[in-house]
Design a protein around this motif. Structure first.
Motif, PDB file in Angstrom:
ATOM      1  N   ASP A  64       0.375  -3.891 -43.646  1.00 35.36           N
ATOM      2  CA  ASP A  64      -0.879  -3.927 -44.292  1.00 35.36           C
ATOM      3  C   ASP A  64      -1.961  -4.609 -43.506  1.00 35.36           C
ATOM      4  O   ASP A  64      -3.207  -4.413 -43.750  1.00 35.36           O
TER       5      ASP A  64
ATOM      6  N   VAL B  56       4.995 -13.160 -49.120  1.00 33.76           N
ATOM      7  CA  VAL B  56       5.022 -11.645 -49.382  1.00 33.76           C
ATOM      8  C   VAL B  56       5.864 -10.768 -48.481  1.00 33.76           C
ATOM      9  O   VAL B  56       5.851 -11.428 -47.207  1.00 33.76           O
ATOM     10  N   GLY B  57       6.532  -9.800 -48.810  1.00 34.60           N
ATOM     11  CA  GLY B  57       7.195  -9.260 -47.728  1.00 34.60           C
ATOM     12  C   GLY B  57       8.450  -9.849 -47.009  1.00 34.60           C
ATOM     13  O   GLY B  57       8.456 -10.998 -46.945  1.00 34.60           O
TER      14      GLY B  57
ATOM     15  N   LYS C  25      -2.192 -14.777 -54.556  1.00 35.74           N
ATOM     16  CA  LYS C  25      -1.732 -13.731 -55.507  1.00 35.74           C
ATOM     17  C   LYS C  25      -2.671 -12.819 -55.980  1.00 35.74           C
ATOM     18  O   LYS C  25      -3.918 -13.043 -56.270  1.00 35.74           O
TER      19      LYS C  25
ATOM     20  N   SER D 196       6.844 -14.524 -41.525  1.00 32.85           N
ATOM     21  CA  SER D 196       6.408 -14.014 -42.836  1.00 32.85           C
ATOM     22  C   SER D 196       4.961 -13.996 -43.136  1.00 32.85           C
ATOM     23  O   SER D 196       4.286 -14.788 -42.187  1.00 32.85           O
TER      24      SER D 196
ATOM     25  N   GLN E 220       1.454 -17.115 -52.323  1.00 26.99           N
ATOM     26  CA  GLN E 220       2.860 -16.530 -52.669  1.00 26.99           C
ATOM     27  C   GLN E 220       3.205 -15.955 -51.180  1.00 26.99           C
ATOM     28  O   GLN E 220       2.355 -15.243 -50.455  1.00 26.99           O
TER      29      GLN E 220
ATOM     30  N   SER F  32      -3.226 -10.357 -53.727  1.00 26.94           N
ATOM     31  CA  SER F  32      -3.946  -9.682 -52.609  1.00 26.94           C
ATOM     32  C   SER F  32      -3.258  -8.172 -52.331  1.00 26.94           C
ATOM     33  O   SER F  32      -1.906  -7.867 -53.034  1.00 26.94           O
ATOM     34  N   SER F  33      -3.813  -7.424 -51.682  1.00 27.53           N
ATOM     35  CA  SER F  33      -3.298  -6.017 -51.552  1.00 27.53           C
ATOM     36  C   SER F  33      -2.453  -6.095 -50.283  1.00 27.53           C
ATOM     37  O   SER F  33      -1.905  -5.105 -50.152  1.00 27.53           O
ATOM     38  N   ILE F  34      -2.377  -7.225 -49.740  1.00 30.28           N
ATOM     39  CA  ILE F  34      -1.355  -7.458 -48.314  1.00 30.28           C
ATOM     40  C   ILE F  34      -0.088  -7.644 -48.994  1.00 30.28           C
ATOM     41  O   ILE F  34       0.425  -8.667 -49.668  1.00 30.28           O
ATOM     42  N   LYS F  35       0.933  -6.732 -48.771  1.00 31.05           N
ATOM     43  CA  LYS F  35       2.249  -6.612 -49.122  1.00 31.05           C
ATOM     44  C   LYS F  35       3.236  -6.963 -48.060  1.00 31.05           C
ATOM     45  O   LYS F  35       4.506  -7.444 -48.192  1.00 31.05           O
ATOM     46  N   SER F  36       2.905  -6.507 -46.805  1.00 29.26           N
ATOM     47  CA  SER F  36       3.592  -6.676 -45.572  1.00 29.26           C
ATOM     48  C   SER F  36       2.801  -6.860 -44.378  1.00 29.26           C
ATOM     49  O   SER F  36       1.742  -6.670 -44.220  1.00 29.26           O
TER      50      SER F  36
END
Length: 278
Positions: A150, A220-221, A141, A136, A218, A143-147
């Motif tokens: 991205d 993410v995804g 927190k 992962s 955090q 950030s535009s990176i969600k997965s």
């Protein structure tokens, strides 16, 4: 007098050569030793473990002891195989040093967040999986990176660790991203904090450990790979492999395995430890 000195020098040279040859032979014998037979004789097993990976293996500066899920599993397996009085010895390793130390005979087994892969199986043997992780991303927190999708943009930098399977995986899932490889997780996290990359990638269990101590970051995804961790041993150690798998099965059947999973991962927000329950 000169003849005598030359003779003495020749004798010392011959003696040094014999010592060198004998030491080389001893080293070869160490590599070929039956690890299970040796474990029974010494009533102990020497494990290679990480000391920079919270939740799995992290050095406690208060008492200089390495603590984590991998450590507890190693201790439990040692006692399950050899008896309650058996001792688990630990040697600190990194993703780069763990296999060389094993091949050189410094370790009996490696339990250090090591994913079972076909490439690694050419060099070492693995036990059955003892923890099912998944790769992962850790980001700051907001950030535009969600997965992982991205990250697949030219110029996007992703931080990884040399020798880990995650570096090769990110090249497959985000081929346009630039991967920055550092020596260990401490350096990788520092690089993320200093803005050297948009995300840090490795197995989710490791990332959640980082997030515990760094609340501004955090995971993410969803996990985008399956990373089954195995215990690595040298080739030709069939008896040790057999007893490791049997002991692991017994820990699972007794419920001790699930107790250790809950101990280390039960209170981690966002991490569903039930996914790895046995």
């Amino acid at each position: 007098m000169r003849k005598i000195l030359k003779s003495v020098a020749l004798i010392f040279t011959l003696m040094a050569s014999l010592v060198l040859l004998s030491s080389c032979g001893a080293k070869g014998e160490v590599k070929n030793i039956d690890a299970w037979d040796q474990a029974q004789k010494t009533d102990s097993i020497t494990w290679g473990v990480k000391a920079d990976t919270k939740l799995f293996g992290l050095m406690d500066v208060k008492d200089s002891q390495i603590k984590g899920f991998d450590i507890d599993i190693a201790k439990a397996l040692t006692k399950q195989m050899l008896g309650k009085k058996a001792k688990a010895n630990f040697i600190q390793v990194t993703s780069q040093t763990r296999i060389p130390l094993l091949k050189n005979g410094n370790l009996d087994a490696i339990i250090a967040t090591m994913t079972i892969t076909k490439e690694r199986e050419k060099v070492v043997d693995f036990s059955n999986s003892y923890f099912d992780a998944g790769q992962s991303l850790l980001v700051k927190k907001g950030s535009s990176i969600k997965s992982v999708k991205d990250l697949n943009k030219p110029g996007t930098k992703v931080i990884g660790v040399v020798g880990s399977n995650s570096v090769e995986n990110i090249k497959k899932f985000a081929p346009k991203a630039q991967v920055i490889q550092l020596q260990d997780y401490a350096q990788a996290l520092t690089a993320l904090k200093s803005g050297q990359g948009a995300a840090l990638t490795t197995d989710n269990g490791i990332l959640f450990g980082m997030a515990v101590d760094n609340p501004n970051y955090q995971v993410v995804g969803k996990a985008f790979t399956k990373e089954p961790y195995g215990i690595a041993i040298n080739k030709g150690q069939g008896q040790l492999k057999k007893h490791l798998n049997q002991a692991l099965k017994e820990l699972e059947e007794s419920g001790e395995y699930n107790k250790l999973v809950e101990k280390w991962f039960g209170n981690i927000a966002g991490f569903d430890y039930k996914e790895v329950e046995r």
